[in-house]
Design a protein around this motif. Sequence first.
Motif, PDB file in Angstrom:
ATOM      1  N   THR A   4       0.780  -1.491  -0.242  1.00  0.00           N
ATOM      2  CA  THR A   4      -0.096  -0.357   0.357  1.00  0.00           C
ATOM      3  C   THR A   4       0.948   1.058  -0.093  1.00  0.00           C
ATOM      4  N   ILE A   6       1.250   5.121   0.230  1.00  0.00           N
ATOM      5  CA  ILE A   6      -0.015   6.302   0.102  1.00  0.00           C
ATOM      6  C   ILE A   6       1.123   7.492  -0.568  1.00  0.00           C
ATOM      7  N   ILE A  10      -2.102  12.619  -1.495  1.00  0.00           N
ATOM      8  CA  ILE A  10      -3.240  11.682  -1.039  1.00  0.00           C
ATOM      9  C   ILE A  10      -3.601  12.547   0.899  1.00  0.00           C
ATOM     10  N   THR A  11      -4.575  12.833   1.254  1.00  0.00           N
ATOM     11  CA  THR A  11      -4.603  12.631   2.646  1.00  0.00           C
ATOM     12  C   THR A  11      -5.458  11.548   2.498  1.00  0.00           C
ATOM     13  N   ILE A  12      -4.957  10.247   3.777  1.00  0.00           N
ATOM     14  CA  ILE A  12      -6.687   9.832   4.592  1.00  0.00           C
ATOM     15  C   ILE A  12      -6.488   9.908   5.849  1.00  0.00           C
ATOM     16  N   GLU A  13      -7.836  10.371   6.310  1.00  0.00           N
ATOM     17  CA  GLU A  13      -8.625  10.628   8.024  1.00  0.00           C
ATOM     18  C   GLU A  13      -9.361   9.455   8.221  1.00  0.00           C
ATOM     19  N   GLY A  14      -8.928   8.660   9.192  1.00  0.00           N
ATOM     20  CA  GLY A  14      -9.179   7.573   9.922  1.00  0.00           C
ATOM     21  C   GLY A  14      -8.387   6.150  10.079  1.00  0.00           C
ATOM     22  N   GLU A  15      -9.150   4.824   9.698  1.00  0.00           N
ATOM     23  CA  GLU A  15      -8.427   4.100  10.371  1.00  0.00           C
ATOM     24  C   GLU A  15      -7.724   2.931   8.869  1.00  0.00           C
ATOM     25  N   ILE A  16      -6.329   2.608   8.934  1.00  0.00           N
ATOM     26  CA  ILE A  16      -5.668   1.976   8.342  1.00  0.00           C
ATOM     27  C   ILE A  16      -5.640   0.284   8.662  1.00  0.00           C
ATOM     28  N   THR A  17      -5.878  -0.715   8.590  1.00  0.00           N
ATOM     29  CA  THR A  17      -5.418  -2.272   8.675  1.00  0.00           C
ATOM     30  C   THR A  17      -4.772  -2.752   7.307  1.00  0.00           C
ATOM     31  N   THR A  18      -4.057  -3.073   7.423  1.00  0.00           N
ATOM     32  CA  THR A  18      -3.455  -3.844   6.211  1.00  0.00           C
ATOM     33  C   THR A  18      -2.129  -5.320   6.854  1.00  0.00           C
ATOM     34  N   ASP A  19      -2.134  -5.508   5.961  1.00  0.00           N
ATOM     35  CA  ASP A  19      -1.180  -6.966   6.183  1.00  0.00           C
ATOM     36  C   ASP A  19       0.364  -6.414   4.986  1.00  0.00           C
TER      37      ASP A  19
END
Lengths: 104, 221
Positions: A4, A6, A10-19
Amino acid sequence: MASTIIGAGITIEGEITTDDEVVVQGTVRGKLTAKDAVTIESGAVVEADIVGGPLAVAGSVTGNIHSSDRVDLQPGARVVGNVKATRITIADGAQFKGNVDMDV
Amino acid sequence: MAETNIIGRSSHIRGRITGTADLEIAGLVEGTVEISGELVVAAEGRIAANLNARRLVVRGAVKGDLSATEAIVLEEGARVVGDVRAPRIAIAPGALLRGYVQTGQQAAAAPRAKAQPAAAAAPRTTNNVRPTAAAAPARPAPAASTAATARPAAAQAAAPSRSTPARTAPAPAPAPVSSNHTGPARTTSGNAGGGGAKAGPPAPTVPVLKKGARGTLQKRR
């Protein structure tokens, strides 16, 4: 490559969960949870708690860091928050304010 | 590579994605996505969000409203439940779509006004019906039909009577993303009646009604 990325712009507001592996060049606010390596590149702004594997920081991080492996604060990194990891390196030129917990 | 932004296959993002760059999503995204570049939803991508971009290419599953200032392309394998608005829209053979479609210049202007309130509503809704919203785009048709068939058995007892007429609305699936209060109750009971969905997170175990509500309903009957 299944990681992944980013990117800048790019702006991400929140929760990122990844393997996957995560590379941050942009902005993340909230929470970042990864099972694999996390790279905060120069220019990135992370205002989030980070939980993950090996972590390399060259950008700005505000938040607590919890790594199951090592944390490398590279030159130019700016970290405000507590760091919990098995191994930590802080390079010359990295700014850091917070507690370090290394499971002695 | 370095300039492409990718949400990887095993990534799950809940919240709001904004920006000026191009973006490819192969993971699971809930909330809103607003970028001024090109947005590609890969075949493995699953989205429960309103998407807003300059150009939008969909090969995966999307539940939510799509709007673009330039064009929207639904390619083969795309599964979209929601409204689609753009100056130009292409729907390839093999793409599945359920929702309102509007092309032309006024469509480019409309989403601006429409997307903002929807974007504000989306995070709240996804918190409430997150699993349902994510599960539905994978198999939109069965979810809709089970919602209809499960009504006599499960929903009549479980759902408040005021939501029953709303259930007969022609498009039950697109509603939850930008819905009012009856939305969550409708989908949740529908999904529970249909059993676990194949793809996505498990069906919600949250009760549709508060404690005691069932009792009052039964008493009234």
